[in-house]
Design a protein around this motif. Sequence first.
Motif, PDB file in Angstrom:
ATOM      1  N   ARG A   1       0.831  -1.210   0.000  1.00 54.67           N
ATOM      2  CA  ARG A   1       0.000   0.000   0.000  1.00 54.67           C
ATOM      3  C   ARG A   1       0.865   1.259   0.000  1.00 54.67           C
ATOM      4  NH1 ARG A   1      -5.351  -0.944   1.148  1.00 54.67           N
ATOM      5  NH2 ARG A   1      -5.819  -3.104   1.731  1.00 54.67           N
TER       6      ARG A   1
ATOM      7  N   PHE B   1      -4.798  -4.810  -5.586  1.00 58.91           N
ATOM      8  CA  PHE B   1      -5.750  -3.741  -5.274  1.00 58.91           C
ATOM      9  C   PHE B   1      -6.785  -3.576  -6.399  1.00 58.91           C
ATOM     10  CE2 PHE B   1      -1.651  -2.726  -3.289  1.00 58.91           C
ATOM     11  CZ  PHE B   1      -2.034  -2.708  -1.952  1.00 58.91           C
TER      12      PHE B   1
ATOM     13  N   SER C   1     -10.123  -3.978  -6.606  1.00 59.72           N
ATOM     14  CA  SER C   1     -11.371  -3.238  -6.373  1.00 59.72           C
ATOM     15  C   SER C   1     -11.105  -1.736  -6.289  1.00 59.72           C
ATOM     16  CB  SER C   1     -12.057  -3.733  -5.098  1.00 59.72           C
ATOM     17  OG  SER C   1     -11.230  -3.517  -3.966  1.00 59.72           O
ATOM     18  N   GLU C   2     -10.018  -1.344  -5.623  1.00 56.14           N
ATOM     19  CA  GLU C   2      -9.705   0.081  -5.514  1.00 56.14           C
ATOM     20  C   GLU C   2      -9.392   0.674  -6.886  1.00 56.14           C
ATOM     21  OE1 GLU C   2      -8.241  -1.720  -1.561  1.00 56.14           O
ATOM     22  OE2 GLU C   2      -8.357  -2.292  -3.667  1.00 56.14           O
ATOM     23  N   LEU C   3      -8.585  -0.028  -7.672  1.00 55.11           N
ATOM     24  CA  LEU C   3      -8.215   0.511  -8.988  1.00 55.11           C
ATOM     25  C   LEU C   3      -9.407   0.551  -9.931  1.00 55.11           C
ATOM     26  CD1 LEU C   3      -4.704  -1.151  -9.471  1.00 55.11           C
ATOM     27  CD2 LEU C   3      -5.230   1.195  -8.754  1.00 55.11           C
TER      28      LEU C   3
ATOM     29  N   ARG D   1     -12.428   1.106  -8.998  1.00 55.44           N
ATOM     30  CA  ARG D   1     -13.193   2.262  -8.537  1.00 55.44           C
ATOM     31  C   ARG D   1     -12.574   3.555  -9.053  1.00 55.44           C
ATOM     32  NH1 ARG D   1     -13.514   0.494  -3.709  1.00 55.44           N
ATOM     33  NH2 ARG D   1     -11.918   1.755  -2.667  1.00 55.44           N
ATOM     34  N   PHE D   2     -11.261   3.663  -8.988  1.00 59.37           N
ATOM     35  CA  PHE D   2     -10.594   4.867  -9.491  1.00 59.37           C
ATOM     36  C   PHE D   2     -10.805   5.017 -11.000  1.00 59.37           C
ATOM     37  CE2 PHE D   2      -7.214   4.123  -5.966  1.00 59.37           C
ATOM     38  CZ  PHE D   2      -8.130   4.524  -5.000  1.00 59.37           C
TER      39      PHE D   2
ATOM     40  N   LEU E   1      -8.296  10.135  -3.178  1.00 65.29           N
ATOM     41  CA  LEU E   1      -7.789   8.831  -3.618  1.00 65.29           C
ATOM     42  C   LEU E   1      -6.876   8.200  -2.574  1.00 65.29           C
ATOM     43  CD1 LEU E   1      -6.471   8.002  -7.158  1.00 65.29           C
ATOM     44  CD2 LEU E   1      -5.087   7.452  -5.173  1.00 65.29           C
TER      45      LEU E   1
ATOM     46  N   GLU F   1      -8.380   6.239   0.381  1.00 65.14           N
ATOM     47  CA  GLU F   1      -9.072   5.007   0.006  1.00 65.14           C
ATOM     48  C   GLU F   1      -8.128   3.817  -0.073  1.00 65.14           C
ATOM     49  OE1 GLU F   1     -12.109   4.878  -2.915  1.00 65.14           O
ATOM     50  OE2 GLU F   1     -12.565   7.017  -2.781  1.00 65.14           O
ATOM     51  N   LEU F   2      -6.830   4.065  -0.058  1.00 63.46           N
ATOM     52  CA  LEU F   2      -5.855   2.978  -0.077  1.00 63.46           C
ATOM     53  C   LEU F   2      -5.354   2.623   1.323  1.00 63.46           C
ATOM     54  CD1 LEU F   2      -3.813   3.925  -3.271  1.00 63.46           C
ATOM     55  CD2 LEU F   2      -5.289   1.938  -2.978  1.00 63.46           C
TER      56      LEU F   2
ATOM     57  N   SER G   1      -5.277   0.769   4.772  1.00 65.89           N
ATOM     58  CA  SER G   1      -5.748  -0.554   5.172  1.00 65.89           C
ATOM     59  C   SER G   1      -6.792  -0.432   6.276  1.00 65.89           C
ATOM     60  CB  SER G   1      -4.579  -1.400   5.673  1.00 65.89           C
ATOM     61  OG  SER G   1      -4.131  -0.936   6.926  1.00 65.89           O
TER      62      SER G   1
END
Length: 454
Positions: free
Chosen positions: A369, A399, A401-403, A405-406, A435, A438-439, A441
């Motif tokens: 992260r 990552f 799901s996060e990427l 979303r971005f 952003l 949101e990363l 943990s």
Amino acid sequence: MLTSQPTIRPYQSYVYAYPHKTAYGRLDTHPTGRPALRELWAAERKDALSLYLHIPFCEVRCGFCNLFTRIGAPDELTTRYLDALDRQATAVRDALGDEAPVRFAAAAFGGGTPTFLTAAELERLCDIAERRMGADLRSVPLSVETSPSTATADRLAVLADRGTTRISIGVQSFIDAEARAAVRPQRRADVEAALGRIRDVRIPVLNIDLIYGIDGQTEDSWRTSLDAALGWQPEELYLYPLYVRPLTGLGRFGADVEAAADAAWDEQRLRLYRAGRDHVLAHGYEQVSMRMFRRAGAPQEGPADYACQTDGMIGLGCGARSYTTRLHYSFDYAVEMREVRTIIDGYTATEDFSRAEVGRYVDGDEARRRHLLQSLLQAQGLQLTDYRQRFGTLPGDDFRSELDRFEARGWLDGAADAAGLLRLSPEGLAHSDALGPELFSPAVRAAMAAYELK
């Protein structure tokens, strides 16, 4: 049926370090206890270390400031502080040992305001870095922070003579009324005089900090400050959004903290950010991150603006952090002035600096992260091959799901894939402060939420 997307607040948290210091805990409660510095550094590479010396004193405290600093230094406090810094440096250098070569590749003095110290005290600060730690300040990049009222000719002469290659001055606004609104009493004439003295000593890189989002600030007044800064042809410019944080001057004295959730203020800051970005880009600057802009062709004295957070960082002083590959550590953290004074007094009375006090262990997931944050929040982006070589995976594996979303929000640059990069789009850079958090943990979020403000 279409569902509305939740509103994304663009200004949530300035991610200048991960994990944040509010996620640290006392190490004497850890199952293994407070680790000895000698053990922490035994297996670390020591041939390209960064050195950071923290001076926690300012002549005034700006209304937006939540840094670890206090106003003034009565009763020879600076002398006692430098004595403690000397003791700490001796202990840390001893902990590094001589089994492998110890070399410093970069150094920085921050705060607070390092130039709160007198010229003679600055000489002593440099001596601690050189004679105790072994850093050759004249042969490595050395960055120092200053303020308009403390950038005096005698102090600047010391810094230039001792090898300073970059000086960063917090101006925030060239308009006196805006400076007052940010609880930063200063006159433009004094700011300009300080900038003249800095240019006179010919330190290679000048950075000027400016803030947007101040009460009453308009696009025209913002451009006035930008043009005033550009008139000095600084090698670097940092453009910061204003935050109103708990326990700060603005948070206490009339600036309603709930205003920070006001959509109109978010829109004002986004509008001023875009106007400022476009203005400095049109004047020959290159964007390094959401906040940092470098004049094209200017020397780069040291790494990019996030590199002080990389492993192999040694911090000296009660507000400084140190980073090994498995532990980030420091001393206690506070914003409220009484608490800050107590921590500083405890630091100056400390005799044994051989063990880490407060920190957080960084496991494999947190290391991923952290690396992703450090790289993605830079305009140049993340080299996918570098990430794979370090971790054996790709960011999309770790990552997804996060990427996704971005990407759905338009924050990623789709054209960067062909170059083997993961890179933010211009709109992604504009939303860096949304952003980044949101990363974080779940464990770090929980630790930050449990932290008691003081």
